[in-house]
Write a protein that holds these residues in place. Sequence first.
Motif, PDB file in Angstrom:
ATOM      1  N   ASN A  87      24.324  37.289  18.525  1.00  0.00           N
ATOM      2  CA  ASN A  87      23.883  36.576  17.326  1.00  0.00           C
ATOM      3  C   ASN A  87      22.843  37.370  16.555  1.00  0.00           C
ATOM      4  N   GLU A  88      21.953  38.016  17.290  1.00  0.00           N
ATOM      5  CA  GLU A  88      20.903  38.815  16.659  1.00  0.00           C
ATOM      6  C   GLU A  88      21.510  39.967  15.857  1.00  0.00           C
ATOM      7  N   ARG A  89      22.555  40.561  16.413  1.00  0.00           N
ATOM      8  CA  ARG A  89      23.171  41.730  15.773  1.00  0.00           C
ATOM      9  C   ARG A  89      24.088  41.365  14.608  1.00  0.00           C
ATOM     10  N   THR A  90      24.604  40.119  14.601  1.00  0.00           N
ATOM     11  CA  THR A  90      25.578  39.736  13.578  1.00  0.00           C
ATOM     12  C   THR A  90      25.030  38.745  12.564  1.00  0.00           C
ATOM     13  N   GLY A  91      23.752  38.386  12.690  1.00  0.00           N
ATOM     14  CA  GLY A  91      23.210  37.371  11.798  1.00  0.00           C
ATOM     15  C   GLY A  91      23.796  36.003  12.080  1.00  0.00           C
ATOM     16  N   ALA A  92      24.050  35.714  13.362  1.00  0.00           N
ATOM     17  CA  ALA A  92      24.614  34.423  13.808  1.00  0.00           C
ATOM     18  C   ALA A  92      25.954  34.134  13.145  1.00  0.00           C
ATOM     19  N   ASP A  93      26.836  35.131  13.145  1.00  0.00           N
ATOM     20  CA  ASP A  93      28.193  34.944  12.621  1.00  0.00           C
ATOM     21  C   ASP A  93      28.883  33.827  13.407  1.00  0.00           C
ATOM     22  N   PRO A  94      29.514  32.849  12.730  1.00  0.00           N
ATOM     23  CA  PRO A  94      30.151  31.725  13.446  1.00  0.00           C
ATOM     24  C   PRO A  94      31.199  32.157  14.464  1.00  0.00           C
ATOM     25  N   ARG A  95      31.822  33.315  14.261  1.00  0.00           N
ATOM     26  CA  ARG A  95      32.856  33.773  15.202  1.00  0.00           C
ATOM     27  C   ARG A  95      32.276  34.099  16.571  1.00  0.00           C
ATOM     28  N   VAL A  96      30.991  34.451  16.632  1.00  0.00           N
ATOM     29  CA  VAL A  96      30.352  34.731  17.918  1.00  0.00           C
ATOM     30  C   VAL A  96      30.303  33.462  18.757  1.00  0.00           C
ATOM     31  N   ALA A  97      29.795  32.382  18.179  1.00  0.00           N
ATOM     32  CA  ALA A  97      29.716  31.108  18.902  1.00  0.00           C
ATOM     33  C   ALA A  97      31.096  30.585  19.252  1.00  0.00           C
ATOM     34  N   LEU A  98      32.064  30.830  18.384  1.00  0.00           N
ATOM     35  CA  LEU A  98      33.425  30.369  18.636  1.00  0.00           C
ATOM     36  C   LEU A  98      34.026  31.083  19.842  1.00  0.00           C
ATOM     37  N   GLY A  99      33.815  32.399  19.928  1.00  0.00           N
ATOM     38  CA  GLY A  99      34.310  33.151  21.084  1.00  0.00           C
ATOM     39  C   GLY A  99      33.634  32.700  22.365  1.00  0.00           C
ATOM     40  N   TYR A 100      32.348  32.410  22.281  1.00  0.00           N
ATOM     41  CA  TYR A 100      31.577  31.948  23.447  1.00  0.00           C
ATOM     42  C   TYR A 100      32.104  30.606  23.939  1.00  0.00           C
ATOM     43  N   ALA A 101      32.251  29.659  23.015  1.00  0.00           N
ATOM     44  CA  ALA A 101      32.692  28.312  23.396  1.00  0.00           C
ATOM     45  C   ALA A 101      34.138  28.289  23.869  1.00  0.00           C
ATOM     46  N   MET A 102      34.947  29.211  23.381  1.00  0.00           N
ATOM     47  CA  MET A 102      36.366  29.231  23.704  1.00  0.00           C
ATOM     48  C   MET A 102      36.613  29.426  25.199  1.00  0.00           C
ATOM     49  N   VAL A 103      35.768  30.219  25.857  1.00  0.00           N
ATOM     50  CA  VAL A 103      36.032  30.556  27.260  1.00  0.00           C
ATOM     51  C   VAL A 103      34.995  30.008  28.235  1.00  0.00           C
ATOM     52  N   TYR A 104      33.850  29.560  27.735  1.00  0.00           N
ATOM     53  CA  TYR A 104      32.749  29.183  28.626  1.00  0.00           C
ATOM     54  C   TYR A 104      33.139  28.122  29.656  1.00  0.00           C
ATOM     55  N   PRO A 105      33.718  26.966  29.259  1.00  0.00           N
ATOM     56  CA  PRO A 105      34.016  25.942  30.274  1.00  0.00           C
ATOM     57  C   PRO A 105      34.976  26.423  31.349  1.00  0.00           C
ATOM     58  N   VAL A 106      36.029  27.143  30.939  1.00  0.00           N
ATOM     59  CA  VAL A 106      37.008  27.648  31.909  1.00  0.00           C
ATOM     60  C   VAL A 106      36.366  28.693  32.811  1.00  0.00           C
ATOM     61  N   ALA A 107      35.558  29.578  32.218  1.00  0.00           N
ATOM     62  CA  ALA A 107      34.885  30.608  33.017  1.00  0.00           C
ATOM     63  C   ALA A 107      33.971  29.979  34.061  1.00  0.00           C
ATOM     64  N   MET A 108      33.258  28.930  33.676  1.00  0.00           N
ATOM     65  CA  MET A 108      32.350  28.253  34.598  1.00  0.00           C
ATOM     66  C   MET A 108      33.109  27.724  35.819  1.00  0.00           C
ATOM     67  N   ILE A 109      34.204  27.029  35.589  1.00  0.00           N
ATOM     68  CA  ILE A 109      34.966  26.423  36.681  1.00  0.00           C
ATOM     69  C   ILE A 109      35.616  27.484  37.556  1.00  0.00           C
ATOM     70  N   VAL A 110      36.217  28.501  36.934  1.00  0.00           N
ATOM     71  CA  VAL A 110      36.891  29.554  37.702  1.00  0.00           C
ATOM     72  C   VAL A 110      35.901  30.301  38.589  1.00  0.00           C
ATOM     73  N   LYS A 111      34.727  30.596  38.073  1.00  0.00           N
ATOM     74  CA  LYS A 111      33.719  31.312  38.866  1.00  0.00           C
ATOM     75  C   LYS A 111      33.272  30.494  40.071  1.00  0.00           C
ATOM     76  N   ILE A 112      33.111  29.197  39.881  1.00  0.00           N
ATOM     77  CA  ILE A 112      32.698  28.335  40.993  1.00  0.00           C
ATOM     78  C   ILE A 112      33.745  28.363  42.103  1.00  0.00           C
ATOM     79  N   PHE A 113      35.016  28.267  41.732  1.00  0.00           N
ATOM     80  CA  PHE A 113      36.087  28.280  42.723  1.00  0.00           C
ATOM     81  C   PHE A 113      36.145  29.622  43.464  1.00  0.00           C
ATOM     82  N   ILE A 114      36.059  30.718  42.729  1.00  0.00           N
ATOM     83  CA  ILE A 114      36.145  32.042  43.360  1.00  0.00           C
ATOM     84  C   ILE A 114      34.972  32.266  44.309  1.00  0.00           C
ATOM     85  N   ALA A 115      33.757  31.908  43.864  1.00  0.00           N
ATOM     86  CA  ALA A 115      32.582  32.091  44.726  1.00  0.00           C
ATOM     87  C   ALA A 115      32.692  31.234  45.982  1.00  0.00           C
ATOM     88  N   GLN A 116      33.256  30.040  45.840  1.00  0.00           N
ATOM     89  CA  GLN A 116      33.426  29.163  46.998  1.00  0.00           C
ATOM     90  C   GLN A 116      34.401  29.779  48.010  1.00  0.00           C
TER      91      GLN A 116
END
Length: 537
Positions: free
Chosen positions: A503-532
């Motif tokens: 965000n700092e480098r792009t002036g908070a371009d909306p596409r940055v937050a969109l890319g973050y939100a697109m994968v965050y929930p799935v990444a969170m769940i997958v990581k928990i399962f793999i670590a377990q």
Amino acid sequence: MVTGLLHHLAENPVLVLFSLIGLGMLVGHVKIKGVSLGAAAVLFSGIALAAWGVSAGVTIEVPPSLGILGLAIFTFAIGVQSGPNFFHVIRTAAGPLALMLAVFLAGAVAAVGVGRALGMDSALIAGTFAGAITNTPALAAAGNAAVLAGNPDGAAIATVGYAVSYLYGVIGMLFFCLLALRYRRSDKDAPSPLVNRTVRVEREDSPRIGDIAETISGELKFSRLRHGETGPITRPTNDVRVNKDDLVTVVGTQEAVNQVITALGHGSSHSLIEDRKYLDFRRITVSDPKLAGHTVAELDIDTKFGATISRVRRGDVDMVGTPDLVLQLGDRVRVVAPTGRMVEISKFFGDSARGLSSINPVTLGLGMAIGIVIGEWKFLTPTGATFSIGSAAGTLLVGLVFGRIGRIRNFVTALPFTATAVLSEFGLLVFLAQAGTRAGGQIANAFTGGDWWKILLTGAVVTTIVGGGLYASMRWLVKMGGTRLSGLIGGAQTQPAVLAFANERTGADPRVALGYAMVYPVAMIVKIFIAQILGGL
């Protein structure tokens, strides 16, 4: 004197919090060859301060509850901000999500391979994996799985691995984020700026405005029309026909406007906007809560005032005022209307600067509460163990839904863009300060053991595989633009510091937050399962 200062800080966690935010951002704004750490500097400042305290026998830490609060506020605000576009983008996200899963599995296989070769046990490998991907819920899952597998010290051992590998987990991903941002100027998914152009009609078949609009691909709106050379300027409706030598003003993306010019005639040097005798235009702030969450069509200002919403500005982004566009508090609408009706139209929208900063406390409170309940809910796995996705993932999911629907009857579920920007930045800084002091103390203690270099090496391999795999697959297989990829890397790493850097480098371009939100929930769940799974090997 130094010891006294450290003891004073240890007894005043709120002082520590705001000192880290202020001094950390002071360092974060320093640029070296055009590169600055931004908010990530708060994290590293916290790590340094906590490690310094441990070396002097003093524990300096921001309370975990503040970190949970900050992260939950941050993810909820990001969700509300991304909600309007998220569900449109997610339809095409199956490919990126599948590739992300493959990259995580490759990182897990590498962790087991390198860890076993270096003589590390399962708990230490699982904790190292969790630190390399900077995910605290995954650490908890790894520790619990190790204990259930018969290792009573599994949670403590996993924590050591997490602490040592965490630092490179952040730094390594910042590097891959920077790589993504280096090619963002060639992004093909950049939103087209809106333009307005007056077109002179050359066609002699008198086509309807609505028929022309249906043939155009892209967003546009006809805002003004003059029949002949001296006729009054009016607002064209879909049923109006345009004749040869008429002038019509169209607002839209450059591509859509060019299509209209080709379909009707040629671009004119005349400007209907400059003649405000019959029609005027004004930017008006949407500050009346009754209007938030309604679409442009539902407001029906055409019937009420003989007016048209040609554009809507949200943050720094201009959008065409299409009928299905949902308005939010703080939006600035560009209204084209009869000159004598502008005052009553301004009263209708509210036109108060307060609409730009209202945090909508009812929505904020209820949304956060629902998200935290969802995040703490215990889910049962096939192994018999339970896991929760955490308050961050829960509030993000609720924020996405709230931002998308906008309104439930009289209950406005969205927040003004300006408010979400402020909330997300403040929540992020609070979380980074707490995470830094927590990790700093753990890292200082972990490096006193003899296995630190094994953990560091294994973690570096995992972070590099995950970061490099995401960068390569998304750039060359998915053809994702660098701006969105930088946010996706932060979301896949579930690391707000990476998002802050992007965000700092792009002036908070909306596409940055969109890319973050697109994968965050799935990444969170997958990581928990793999670590377990790794912890139970």
